[in-house]
Write a protein that holds these residues in place. Structure first.
Motif, PDB file in Angstrom:
ATOM      1  N   UNK A  17      14.858  79.155  16.132  1.00  0.00           N
ATOM      2  CA  UNK A  17      13.728  79.736  15.393  1.00  0.00           C
ATOM      3  C   UNK A  17      12.496  79.791  16.289  1.00  0.00           C
ATOM      4  N   UNK A  18      12.263  78.730  17.053  1.00  0.00           N
ATOM      5  CA  UNK A  18      11.104  78.712  17.960  1.00  0.00           C
ATOM      6  C   UNK A  18      11.236  79.764  19.059  1.00  0.00           C
ATOM      7  N   UNK A  19      12.443  79.970  19.579  1.00  0.00           N
ATOM      8  CA  UNK A  19      12.658  80.993  20.605  1.00  0.00           C
ATOM      9  C   UNK A  19      12.411  82.394  20.039  1.00  0.00           C
ATOM     10  N   UNK A  20      12.912  82.647  18.841  1.00  0.00           N
ATOM     11  CA  UNK A  20      12.678  83.952  18.211  1.00  0.00           C
ATOM     12  C   UNK A  20      11.186  84.160  17.931  1.00  0.00           C
ATOM     13  N   UNK A  21      10.544  83.110  17.473  1.00  0.00           N
ATOM     14  CA  UNK A  21       9.116  83.186  17.205  1.00  0.00           C
ATOM     15  C   UNK A  21       8.349  83.426  18.503  1.00  0.00           C
ATOM     16  N   UNK A  22       8.779  82.739  19.583  1.00  0.00           N
ATOM     17  CA  UNK A  22       8.137  82.916  20.888  1.00  0.00           C
ATOM     18  C   UNK A  22       8.317  84.347  21.384  1.00  0.00           C
ATOM     19  N   UNK A  23       9.518  84.899  21.215  1.00  0.00           N
ATOM     20  CA  UNK A  23       9.780  86.276  21.636  1.00  0.00           C
ATOM     21  C   UNK A  23       8.899  87.257  20.848  1.00  0.00           C
ATOM     22  N   UNK A  24       8.760  87.038  19.550  1.00  0.00           N
ATOM     23  CA  UNK A  24       7.912  87.900  18.714  1.00  0.00           C
ATOM     24  C   UNK A  24       6.451  87.797  19.145  1.00  0.00           C
ATOM     25  N   UNK A  25       6.009  86.586  19.403  1.00  0.00           N
ATOM     26  CA  UNK A  25       4.617  86.402  19.852  1.00  0.00           C
ATOM     27  C   UNK A  25       4.385  87.027  21.227  1.00  0.00           C
TER      28      UNK A  25
END
Length: 142
Positions: A17-25
């Motif tokens: 979830x953090x990686x996906x959130x990081x990619x979105x950011x």
């Protein structure tokens, strides 16, 4: 023991979830950078346009000043010539009589024209008048 695999699975899920959130950011950051660059280019174009417009304004002001000076000079010359003409009329009786003589009727008619509100009205008036006879053709007055 069962707790450890569940804890590891939860941590893996949290990392995903953090990686996906990081990619979105990161994507949002890249878009914001592109928008910033586009806005900076627009600001630069506007500054250049303002510079050009200021130069044109200064040129127009200089041209207006030159025209005003030319107009003033022309007025002074016209007044000087009018004074000279008036002096010559008062000095010479023959010149005064010539100036007081009326123009022939045909010449006076050339000076008469209606007031025009546009160039189109003037063109209509010109084309609506009687045509001048061709100098190569004989007229009925000969």
């Amino acid at each position: 023991m069962r707790l450890l695999p569940a804890l590891l699975a939860g941590m893996v899920l949290l990392i995903a979830i953090l990686l996906l959130s990081n990619r979105s950011l990161q994507h949002d950051l890249n878009n914001a950078g592109l928008q910033r660059d586009a806005l900076a280019a627009q600001v630069k174009q506007r500054e250049q346009l303002i510079t050009v417009l200021n130069q044109q304004m200064r040129q127009r002001e200089q041209a207006e000043l030159a025209l005003r000076e030319d107009l003033s000079t022309a007025r002074q010359m016209m007044q000087s010539r009018e004074k000279q003409r008036q002096r010559s009329l008062h000095e010479n009786l023959q010149t005064r009589q010539w100036a007081d003589t009326g123009l022939p009727a045909d010449v006076s008619r050339l000076h008469q024209r209606p007031a025009f509100s546009s160039a189109i009205d003037y063109l209509r008036w010109l084309s609506g008048g009687q045509l001048m006879p061709d100098p190569g053709q004989q007229t009925g007055h000969q």
